[in-house]
Design an enzyme around this catalytic site. Structure first.
Site, PDB file in Angstrom:
ATOM      1  N   LYS A 132     -50.149 -21.666   6.357  1.00 55.22           N
ATOM      2  CA  LYS A 132     -49.741 -20.732   6.848  1.00 55.22           C
ATOM      3  C   LYS A 132     -50.353 -20.234   8.246  1.00 55.22           C
ATOM      4  O   LYS A 132     -49.920 -19.755   8.860  1.00 55.22           O
ATOM      5  CB  LYS A 132     -50.173 -19.411   5.813  1.00 55.22           C
TER       6      LYS A 132
ATOM      7  N   GLU B 294     -50.322 -26.399  15.875  1.00 53.77           N
ATOM      8  CA  GLU B 294     -51.298 -26.267  14.894  1.00 53.77           C
ATOM      9  C   GLU B 294     -52.023 -24.981  15.587  1.00 53.77           C
ATOM     10  O   GLU B 294     -52.126 -24.716  16.879  1.00 53.77           O
ATOM     11  CB  GLU B 294     -52.304 -27.449  15.138  1.00 53.77           C
ATOM     12  N   ASP B 295     -52.753 -24.280  14.653  1.00 55.20           N
ATOM     13  CA  ASP B 295     -53.596 -23.203  14.887  1.00 55.20           C
ATOM     14  C   ASP B 295     -54.865 -23.631  15.455  1.00 55.20           C
ATOM     15  O   ASP B 295     -55.348 -23.121  16.640  1.00 55.20           O
ATOM     16  CB  ASP B 295     -53.909 -22.077  13.715  1.00 55.20           C
TER      17      ASP B 295
ATOM     18  N   ASP C  51     -60.037 -29.101  14.627  1.00 58.84           N
ATOM     19  CA  ASP C  51     -61.435 -29.112  14.353  1.00 58.84           C
ATOM     20  C   ASP C  51     -62.007 -30.449  14.383  1.00 58.84           C
ATOM     21  O   ASP C  51     -62.089 -31.134  15.330  1.00 58.84           O
ATOM     22  CB  ASP C  51     -61.764 -28.012  13.240  1.00 58.84           C
TER      23      ASP C  51
ATOM     24  N   PHE D 123     -67.136 -20.498  13.648  1.00 54.36           N
ATOM     25  CA  PHE D 123     -66.052 -20.281  12.629  1.00 54.36           C
ATOM     26  C   PHE D 123     -65.369 -18.987  13.095  1.00 54.36           C
ATOM     27  O   PHE D 123     -65.778 -17.926  13.259  1.00 54.36           O
ATOM     28  CB  PHE D 123     -66.507 -20.096  11.154  1.00 54.36           C
TER      29      PHE D 123
ATOM     30  N   ARG E 143     -56.074 -12.969   8.448  1.00 54.12           N
ATOM     31  CA  ARG E 143     -54.945 -13.624   9.328  1.00 54.12           C
ATOM     32  C   ARG E 143     -54.207 -12.664  10.285  1.00 54.12           C
ATOM     33  O   ARG E 143     -53.909 -12.929  11.159  1.00 54.12           O
ATOM     34  CB  ARG E 143     -54.105 -14.312   8.229  1.00 54.12           C
TER      35      ARG E 143
HETATM   36  P1  IMP Z   1     -59.289 -30.142  10.752  1.00 55.74           P
HETATM   37  O1  IMP Z   1     -58.799 -31.043   9.961  1.00 55.74           O
HETATM   38  O2  IMP Z   1     -61.110 -30.442  10.649  1.00 55.74           O
HETATM   39  O3  IMP Z   1     -58.973 -30.499  12.138  1.00 55.74           O
HETATM   40  O4  IMP Z   1     -59.267 -28.593  10.269  1.00 55.74           O
HETATM   41  C1  IMP Z   1     -58.071 -27.909  10.580  1.00 55.74           C
HETATM   42  C2  IMP Z   1     -57.778 -26.947   9.709  1.00 55.74           C
HETATM   43  O5  IMP Z   1     -58.933 -26.233   9.258  1.00 55.74           O
HETATM   44  C3  IMP Z   1     -56.993 -25.572  10.775  1.00 55.74           C
HETATM   45  O6  IMP Z   1     -55.667 -25.796  10.425  1.00 55.74           O
HETATM   46  C4  IMP Z   1     -57.492 -24.505   9.561  1.00 55.74           C
HETATM   47  O7  IMP Z   1     -56.783 -24.155   8.640  1.00 55.74           O
HETATM   48  C5  IMP Z   1     -58.935 -24.917   9.114  1.00 55.74           C
HETATM   49  N1  IMP Z   1     -59.727 -24.318  10.056  1.00 55.74           N
HETATM   50  C6  IMP Z   1     -60.752 -25.092  10.909  1.00 55.74           C
HETATM   51  N2  IMP Z   1     -61.726 -24.352  11.772  1.00 55.74           N
HETATM   52  C7  IMP Z   1     -61.245 -23.068  11.239  1.00 55.74           C
HETATM   53  C8  IMP Z   1     -61.980 -21.696  11.701  1.00 55.74           C
HETATM   54  O8  IMP Z   1     -62.683 -21.661  12.555  1.00 55.74           O
HETATM   55  N3  IMP Z   1     -61.425 -20.724  11.104  1.00 55.74           N
HETATM   56  C9  IMP Z   1     -60.210 -20.840  10.114  1.00 55.74           C
HETATM   57  N4  IMP Z   1     -59.784 -21.933   9.780  1.00 55.74           N
HETATM   58  C10 IMP Z   1     -60.131 -23.212  10.224  1.00 55.74           C
HETATM   59 MG    MG Z   2     -57.474 -22.080   6.123  1.00 56.47          MG
END
Ligand code: IMP
Ligand code: MG
Length: 191
Positions: free
Chosen positions: A45, A101-102, A105, A155, A168
C-alpha cells in the site's frame, strides 16, 4: 504536534518539499515518456500515496495498475523473500512500464518485482522511487530513472510509509521516535 504526529522525532521532508519534488518528477516523466503512454505500476500500500500525486503531475496519457506483495521480514528489516498476493489487472507486454516505489532500501523487493515484470516482456521497464536509502543497498544494479530524495540511514514513516500499518496518512515524512520502535516484531507484513 498532536495525535499520530507526536510519535515523530524529526520531520525529514515537509508536505511542501514533497509536493514540489513530485511536480518536478512529473514534469520529467511527461517529457521523457511523451508519445509512449506509460503504465505506472505501484505496490500496495505504501507507494499508492506517491503514485496518486505523481500521476496528477504528469500531463501525458498514462494508465495505472497495482500489485500487492507480502514480504517475509521483521517490521524494520526486509528479508527479500516476497510473495505475490495480487497480480496486475492488465497485460504489460510491449508497454512502457514505470515501477513507482515509495522507498528503495536494500533493493531486494524492487529486484524481485523487476524480474517478475521483465519476464512479461514490456517495451521498457524503469523505476521511479520517492525515497532512496543507498546505505543499506544489497542489490546495486537497479534501473532507478527517477528519484525524489536520497535519505540517511534512519527508519521513516508518513506519506504512505508505515510502521506496523500506522502513520501512512501523515502528510510529511519523518523519523519515528526510538521509544515507538523495537517492540516484538511481526513475521510478515504487507508493503
Ligand atoms: P527493500 O526491499 O529493502 O528495498 O525494502 C523496500 C520496502 O521496505 C519498502 O517498499 C517499504 O515497504 C519497506 N521499508 C523500507 N524502509 C522503510 C522505512 O524507513 N519506513 C517504512 N517502510 C520501509
Ligand atoms: Mg511497510
Amino acid at each position: 504536534m498532536t495525535g499520530a504526529a507526536q510519535d515523530i522525532e524529526e520531520i525529514l521532508l515537509t508536505r511542501d518539499q514533497i509536493a514540489a519534488r513530485v511536480v518536478e518528477l512529473g514534469g520529467e516523466i511527461s517529457r521523457e515518456y511523451a508519445g509512449r503512454a506509460p503504465l505506472l505500476i505501484s505496490v500496495l500500500k505504501g507507494a499508492v500515496y506517491f503514485l496518486t500525486d505523481l500521476s496528477r503531475a504528469i500531463d501525458i496519457p498514462l494508465a495505472v495498475d497495482f500489485m500487492a506483495i507480502s514480504s517475509y521480514s521483521t517490521a524494520r528489516a526486509q528479508s527479500g523473500v516476497v510473495r505475490l498476493i495480487k497480480d496486475l489487472d492488465v497485460e504489460i507486454t510491449g508497454r512502457h512500464v514505470l515501477l513507482v516505489e515509495d522507498i528503495i532500501d536494500t533493493g531486494l523487493t524492487a529486484g524481485y518485482l523487476l524480474r517478475l515484470l521483465q519476464a512479461r516482456s514490456p517495451a521498457s521497464l524503469q523505476i521511479c522511487t520517492l525515497l532512496d536509502r543507498p546505505r543499506r543497498r544489497i542489490l546495486e544494479a537497479l534501473p532507478i530513472a527517477y528519484r525524489g530524495f536520497e535519505i540517511p540511514d534512519r527508519f521513516v514513516v508518513g506519506y504512505g510509509l508505515d510502521y506496523r500499518e500506522r502513520y501512512r496518512h501523515l502528510p510529511f515524512i519523518g523519523v519515528l521516535r526510538e521509544t515507538v520502535l523495537g517492540e516484538a516484531e511481526p513475521a510478515a507484513e504487507q508493503q
